[in-house]
Design a protein around this motif. Structure first.
Motif, PDB file in Angstrom:
ATOM      1  N   ILE A  40      -0.813  -2.425 -11.673  1.00 43.15           N
ATOM      2  CA  ILE A  40      -0.868  -2.693 -10.203  1.00 43.15           C
ATOM      3  C   ILE A  40      -1.702  -1.236  -9.995  1.00 43.15           C
ATOM      4  O   ILE A  40      -1.449  -0.332 -10.254  1.00 43.15           O
ATOM      5  CB  ILE A  40       0.436  -2.478  -9.822  1.00 43.15           C
ATOM      6  CG1 ILE A  40       1.485  -3.430 -10.474  1.00 43.15           C
ATOM      7  CG2 ILE A  40       0.434  -2.745  -8.357  1.00 43.15           C
ATOM      8  CD1 ILE A  40       1.228  -4.925 -10.352  1.00 43.15           C
ATOM      9  N   MET A  68      -4.138  -6.117  -7.490  1.00 41.92           N
ATOM     10  CA  MET A  68      -3.935  -5.393  -6.359  1.00 41.92           C
ATOM     11  C   MET A  68      -3.152  -6.284  -5.073  1.00 41.92           C
ATOM     12  O   MET A  68      -3.781  -7.174  -4.958  1.00 41.92           O
ATOM     13  CB  MET A  68      -5.251  -4.921  -5.877  1.00 41.92           C
ATOM     14  CG  MET A  68      -4.951  -4.132  -4.545  1.00 41.92           C
ATOM     15  SD  MET A  68      -6.793  -2.878  -4.268  1.00 41.92           S
ATOM     16  CE  MET A  68      -7.862  -4.089  -4.115  1.00 41.92           C
ATOM     17  N   PHE A  69      -2.273  -5.770  -4.502  1.00 38.82           N
ATOM     18  CA  PHE A  69      -1.574  -6.381  -3.390  1.00 38.82           C
ATOM     19  C   PHE A  69      -2.215  -6.089  -2.160  1.00 38.82           C
ATOM     20  O   PHE A  69      -2.514  -4.872  -1.833  1.00 38.82           O
ATOM     21  CB  PHE A  69       0.065  -5.892  -3.265  1.00 38.82           C
ATOM     22  CG  PHE A  69       0.772  -6.117  -4.555  1.00 38.82           C
ATOM     23  CD1 PHE A  69       1.218  -7.459  -4.538  1.00 38.82           C
ATOM     24  CD2 PHE A  69       1.161  -5.138  -5.251  1.00 38.82           C
ATOM     25  CE1 PHE A  69       2.009  -7.817  -5.762  1.00 38.82           C
ATOM     26  CE2 PHE A  69       1.746  -5.384  -6.667  1.00 38.82           C
ATOM     27  CZ  PHE A  69       2.334  -6.787  -6.685  1.00 38.82           C
ATOM     28  N   ARG A 122       1.427   0.993  -6.295  1.00 41.74           N
ATOM     29  CA  ARG A 122      -0.095   0.974  -5.582  1.00 41.74           C
ATOM     30  C   ARG A 122      -0.120  -0.211  -4.906  1.00 41.74           C
ATOM     31  O   ARG A 122       0.364  -1.302  -5.123  1.00 41.74           O
ATOM     32  CB  ARG A 122      -1.156   1.263  -6.636  1.00 41.74           C
ATOM     33  CG  ARG A 122      -0.905   2.297  -7.633  1.00 41.74           C
ATOM     34  CD  ARG A 122      -0.965   3.760  -6.791  1.00 41.74           C
ATOM     35  NE  ARG A 122      -2.196   3.937  -6.392  1.00 41.74           N
ATOM     36  CZ  ARG A 122      -2.235   5.001  -5.458  1.00 41.74           C
ATOM     37  NH1 ARG A 122      -1.421   6.234  -5.454  1.00 41.74           N
ATOM     38  NH2 ARG A 122      -3.357   5.449  -4.769  1.00 41.74           N
ATOM     39  N   HIS A 123      -1.223  -0.117  -3.804  1.00 43.15           N
ATOM     40  CA  HIS A 123      -1.194  -1.246  -3.061  1.00 43.15           C
ATOM     41  C   HIS A 123      -2.534  -1.242  -1.866  1.00 43.15           C
ATOM     42  O   HIS A 123      -3.068   0.076  -1.745  1.00 43.15           O
ATOM     43  CB  HIS A 123      -0.085  -1.760  -2.270  1.00 43.15           C
ATOM     44  CG  HIS A 123       0.512  -0.938  -1.223  1.00 43.15           C
ATOM     45  ND1 HIS A 123      -0.376  -0.767   0.003  1.00 43.15           N
ATOM     46  CD2 HIS A 123       1.229   0.238  -1.330  1.00 43.15           C
ATOM     47  CE1 HIS A 123       0.347   0.453   0.615  1.00 43.15           C
ATOM     48  NE2 HIS A 123       1.381   0.838  -0.280  1.00 43.15           N
ATOM     49  N   THR A 154       4.009  -6.838   3.521  1.00 42.62           N
ATOM     50  CA  THR A 154       3.548  -6.285   2.143  1.00 42.62           C
ATOM     51  C   THR A 154       3.771  -4.771   2.086  1.00 42.62           C
ATOM     52  O   THR A 154       4.424  -4.553   1.099  1.00 42.62           O
ATOM     53  CB  THR A 154       2.325  -6.564   1.831  1.00 42.62           C
ATOM     54  OG1 THR A 154       2.156  -7.897   1.899  1.00 42.62           O
ATOM     55  CG2 THR A 154       1.909  -6.331   0.522  1.00 42.62           C
ATOM     56  N   ASP A 200      -0.003   4.032  -1.727  1.00 41.74           N
ATOM     57  CA  ASP A 200       1.416   3.828  -2.621  1.00 41.74           C
ATOM     58  C   ASP A 200       2.801   4.198  -1.605  1.00 41.74           C
ATOM     59  O   ASP A 200       3.660   3.865  -2.036  1.00 41.74           O
ATOM     60  CB  ASP A 200       1.555   4.926  -3.753  1.00 41.74           C
ATOM     61  CG  ASP A 200       1.764   6.091  -3.258  1.00 41.74           C
ATOM     62  OD1 ASP A 200       1.598   6.559  -2.149  1.00 41.74           O
ATOM     63  OD2 ASP A 200       1.451   7.048  -4.199  1.00 41.74           O
ATOM     64  N   GLY A 251      -4.730   0.237  -6.540  1.00 42.54           N
ATOM     65  CA  GLY A 251      -4.891   0.243  -5.306  1.00 42.54           C
ATOM     66  C   GLY A 251      -4.911   1.712  -4.786  1.00 42.54           C
ATOM     67  O   GLY A 251      -4.319   2.547  -5.291  1.00 42.54           O
ATOM     68  N   ARG A 298       6.342  -6.629  -3.404  1.00 44.74           N
ATOM     69  CA  ARG A 298       5.537  -5.958  -4.509  1.00 44.74           C
ATOM     70  C   ARG A 298       6.443  -5.612  -5.657  1.00 44.74           C
ATOM     71  O   ARG A 298       6.061  -5.957  -6.708  1.00 44.74           O
ATOM     72  CB  ARG A 298       4.829  -4.896  -3.736  1.00 44.74           C
ATOM     73  CG  ARG A 298       3.668  -5.147  -2.754  1.00 44.74           C
ATOM     74  CD  ARG A 298       3.150  -3.957  -2.485  1.00 44.74           C
ATOM     75  NE  ARG A 298       3.700  -3.182  -1.469  1.00 44.74           N
ATOM     76  CZ  ARG A 298       4.275  -2.027  -1.577  1.00 44.74           C
ATOM     77  NH1 ARG A 298       4.031  -1.411  -2.995  1.00 44.74           N
ATOM     78  NH2 ARG A 298       4.873  -1.169  -0.832  1.00 44.74           N
TER      79      ARG A 298
END
Length: 249
Positions: free
Chosen positions: A38, A4-5, A69-70, A11, A43, A40, A21
């Motif tokens: 990836i 997960m970023f 996703r992040h 970012t 998105d 989170g 990313r």
């Protein structure tokens, strides 16, 4: 591995960006022998005209939705992520966090000591959700304000020193923390498009710094290859090796 970023405007990126990313996702696809997802709760990119995270117009339209996703937000810092991280780790079963935060905290919300305390609260929240979570933390990269404002630049340096101590204090064999190195070769004129946010060259530099930390400490992936095939993402006019037109932002 479920990555997960976590980050701020550097970012999440804005409309038309590739984002670091994306560069990291490409790198892991090319070098990681183990399955990597990836994950989170978000998105989108930030739409600067709407001033909201509503854009899905990535620089590469073929960047697949699951890999977008992040947990990142324009104007969000450690202070904002502390109450979110536990639920995000729990819901999305993240086991590895790549975190780049702090500039917005120091610029608008908290001093270096308070920001470092929020790092500790963040780590505690992530570990409450998963006691075996691991994370790579990026120091604050000085921006144009830090270069022009000596007091702010000193506060960034103070926080980075506190961050290094925090990582050393909190890292455990069960839940390791890594302090990434500030990207080598980061020059504001080349690595950013506005003095803060990464240009395509800066995206590669950020991804390369995270990749190097993970490869050296955990054996994840390989050495980061720049678009011209050299070690480390030094600025290059030719991004064809990554499927990115040379003139693209």
């Amino acid at each position: 591995m479920r990555i997960m970023f976590v980050g701020d405007s550097m970012t999440i990126g804005h409309t038309g960006d590739y984002t670091w990313r994306y560069r990291m996702w490409q790198h892991l696809n090319a070098t990681s022998g183990a399955p990597c997802r990836i994950v989170g709760p978000r998105d989108a990119l930030h739409d600067t005209l709407a001033d909201a995270p509503t854009s899905h117009d990535y620089g590469d339209p073929d960047f697949p939705a699951p890999a977008r996703r992040h947990l990142a937000g324009w104007g969000e810092g450690w202070l904002h992520m502390v109450p979110l991280i536990g639920d995000a780790v729990r819901r999305h079963r993240a086991d590895t966090l790549l975190v780049s935060l702090g500039l917005i905290d120091l610029g608008f919300y908290t001093n270096a000591g308070q920001t470092a305390e929020n790092v500790r609260r963040f780590v505690a929240g992530a570990r409450e959700a998963d006691p075996r979570i691991r994370a790579v933390l990026m120091p604050v990269i000085p921006n144009v304000r830090a270069a022009a404002d000596a007091a702010f630049g000193a506060e960034c340096e103070r926080f980075n020193a506190l961050l290094a101590k925090t990582v050393a204090d909190l890292s455990t064999p069960a839940s390791p923390l890594l302090l990434a190195s500030e990207p080598a070769g980061w020059r504001i004129d080349d690595a950013t498009y506005d003095g803060t946010h990464p240009s395509p060259a800066g995206e590669h530099l950020l991804a390369g710094a995270f990749a190097e930390a993970m490869h050296q400490a955990w054996g994840v992936g390989g050495r980061y290859a720049a678009p011209d095939g050299t070690r480390g993402p030094e600025a290059s006019a030719d991004e064809a090796a990554y499927g990115v037109p040379a003139a693209a932002h």
